[in-house]
Design an enzyme around this catalytic site. Structure first.
Site, short mmCIF file in Angstrom:
data_model
loop_
_atom_site.label_atom_id
_atom_site.label_comp_id
_atom_site.label_asym_id
_atom_site.label_seq_id
_atom_site.Cartn_x
_atom_site.Cartn_y
_atom_site.Cartn_z
CG ASP A 48 -0.85 3.18 6.45
OD1 ASP A 48 -1.37 3.68 5.21
OD2 ASP A 48 -0.23 3.69 7.26
CD GLU B 212 -4.94 1.76 -2.93
OE1 GLU B 212 -5.92 2.51 -3.31
OE2 GLU B 212 -4.35 1.45 -2.06
CG ASP C 80 -1.89 1.20 1.24
OD1 ASP C 80 -2.27 1.46 0.19
OD2 ASP C 80 -2.01 1.76 2.31
#
Length: 180
Positions: A138, A66, A7
């Site tokens: 996170d 991502e 992430d």
């Protein structure tokens, strides 16, 4: 198969490592790479070095990260893209194939609802991986990214998605909420 989920973020980059065997998901590790308050090249170097270290320590087979979303603030979007680029360079340098997923795909694959909240993501990740507590936001997103890749990468049954793993735990998703 071992999957490393990332992430990306300029200040904090989350990571999550899971093992996948059939319908079974097993937690390996998670946490964050924090960058120092420094100039941009130093921060990007910290992300690259951190990802490279994770690859050496956990020897993943694949990676998922991502995709960048377009923020209201173009400067923030550019900085996030640079942080993501540093992470991808670390992954590719480590010899990993890298898959990319949007936040919508991530939430849909993990929670079953594309507009799931951070809290719903944390709860579902904790349940799917049988964690004793909730991971940080996170780390939860990074673990979710690895779970999403396991689902989309045909490692879990793509027709059933994560439903078999949930059913084994006596859970299902209703209106974006985990119920048991």
């Amino acid at each position: 198969m071992r999957i490393l989920g990332i992430d990306p973020g300029l200040r904090v980059t989350g990571f999550g490592v899971i093992d996948v065997s059939g319908h079974r998901l097993a937690y390996v590790a998670s946490g964050v790479i924090k960058t120092p308050t420094a100039d941009l090249p130093t921060r990007l170097g910290t992300i690259y070095d951190g990802v490279s270290t994770l690859i050496r320590e956990h020897t993943p087979d694949q990676a998922a990260i991502e995709k960048v979303f377009v923020n209201v603030n173009p400067q923030s979007t550019l900085l996030l893209g640079q942080a993501r680029g540093a992470a991808i360079c670390g992954l590719v340098s480590g010899g990993l194939p890298v898959a990319e997923y949007t936040a919508l795909q991530l939430k849909q694959a993990v929670v079953g609802y594309g507009r799931a909240t951070k809290e719903q993501m944390q709860e579902m990740v904790a349940r799917l991986l049988s964690l004793s507590g909730l991971p940080g936001t996170d780390a939860a997103d990074a673990l979710g990214m690895a779970i999403c890749h396991a689902h989309g990468g045909n490692t879990l049954n793509t027709l059933g998605g994560i439903a078999p793993a949930l059913a084994k735990k006596g859970l299902r998703v209703r209106r974006g909420r985990l119920v048991g």
